[in-house]
Design an enzyme around this catalytic site. Structure first.
Site, mmCIF file in Angstrom:
data_model
loop_
_atom_site.group_PDB
_atom_site.id
_atom_site.type_symbol
_atom_site.label_atom_id
_atom_site.label_comp_id
_atom_site.label_asym_id
_atom_site.label_seq_id
_atom_site.Cartn_x
_atom_site.Cartn_y
_atom_site.Cartn_z
ATOM 1 C CE LYS A 145 30.222 -11.584 -15.874
ATOM 2 N NZ LYS A 145 29.314 -11.031 -16.915
ATOM 3 C CE1 TYR A 188 30.103 -8.552 -14.091
ATOM 4 C CE2 TYR A 188 28.103 -7.780 -15.163
ATOM 5 C CZ TYR A 188 29.449 -8.041 -15.196
ATOM 6 O OH TYR A 188 30.168 -7.780 -16.340
#
Length: 299
Positions: free
Chosen positions: A169, A141
């Site tokens: 992500k 992330y």
């Protein structure tokens, strides 16, 4: 699946789930379970539990375990359950990851360490240590606006060599850079910014990890299918159709707060309570949100 569609280890439409709290601030696992089922029924094939929208920085290990266990029990094999394993303390993040694996998570979301602002080598070692701690596939992330530190190109290239690090992500807001990194590393990319979901998908991203998906999972599943079919005109129409909702939920930068208020207005969340330092939305913000939900036919 369309033969031209990208690989999707972590599904295509994931919702970064809120953590429901009772009015007294305790975790409401049954409501989390019902919400998870509703989201899967609406079109999600993946759920993130204990992520940023789940207020992971203010929930504690027994609560995290109960949420993962409860959501896995509720959705079974109908959706991939990804557990957040983020902390600015590497040893703590390892404990979270191991516990998520024990309680049934299917994958991990690992954010770069926040607040400490380590060197790039520190970021690499932190993430790799967490990835080494379990046998679960890992989605990185990258959200420097929250963490204060980005995952740099050299470090990403090295992390991409890890057999369990399979996806990113991306919430950097930089689609062109992500497009280059996606091609170079072979990692699956997921949009981490609802306002850029269409742009990411059009650039070959595997899917979205969405906050607004609490209210628009079906629309995002439609968008993914249309991009897979090469119908960008139809997919862009979906993006235009959801723009007002995206602005209402994410426009003020408090997605967790606003989506809880929206779910509460819909009767899907008995309480919109959040934990400090988050506070509930102001009355005028809730009124504006209610107006948008009515305009969108969601109330």
């Amino acid at each position: 699946m369309n033969a031209a569609a990208p690989s999707r280890t972590f599904g295509s439409v994931s919702v970064a789930m809120v953590t429901p709290f009772h009015a007294d601030g305790t975790v409401d696992v049954p409501t989390a379970q019902q919400l998870a089922v509703d989201l899967v029924d609406a079109g999600c094939d993946s759920l993130v539990v204990n992520g940023t929208t789940g207020e992971s920085s203010t929930t504690h290990q027994p609560e995290k375990d109960a949420l993962v266990r409860g959501v896995v029990e509720a959705v079974g094999d109908r959706a991939m359950v990804i557990a957040g394993a983020g902390s600015n303390d590497t040893a703590h993040a390892v404990r979270i990851a191991k516990s998520a694996e024990r309680t049934g998570a299917h994958g991990l979301l690992v954010v770069s360490p926040y607040y400490n602002r380590p060197s790039q080598e520190g970021v690499h070692t932190h993430i790799r240590t967490i990835a080494d701690a379990t046998g679960l596939p890992v989605m990185l992330y990258d959200i420097p606006g929250r963490t204060g530190v980005a995952i740099g190109d050299e470090i990403l290239d090295r992390l991409a060599e890890h057999p369990l690090i399979l996806a990113v992500k991306d919430a950097t807001g930089d689609v062109p850079h992500g497009f280059e990194r996606m091609a170079r590393t072979g990692l699956e990319y997921y949009s981490g910014d609802d306002g850029l979901n269409f742009a990411w998908l059009a650039h070959g991203a595997s899917g979205v990890v969405s906050v607004v998906g609490h209210l628009a999972a079906g629309a995002y599943a439609e968008m993914v299918a249309e991009v897979d079919d090469g119908d960008l005109v139809a997919a862009r129409a979906v993006a235009n159709r959801t723009r007002g909702l995206v602005n209402a939920i994410m426009g003020g930068g408090q997605g967790a707060v606003m989506v809880k208020e929206a779910l509460h207005l819909q009767g899907r969340l008995p309480s919109p309570a959040v934990r400090l330092p988050l506070v509930r939305a102001a009355e005028n913000e809730i009124a504006a949100l209610e107006t948008v939900l009515r305009q969108e036919g969601l109330l």
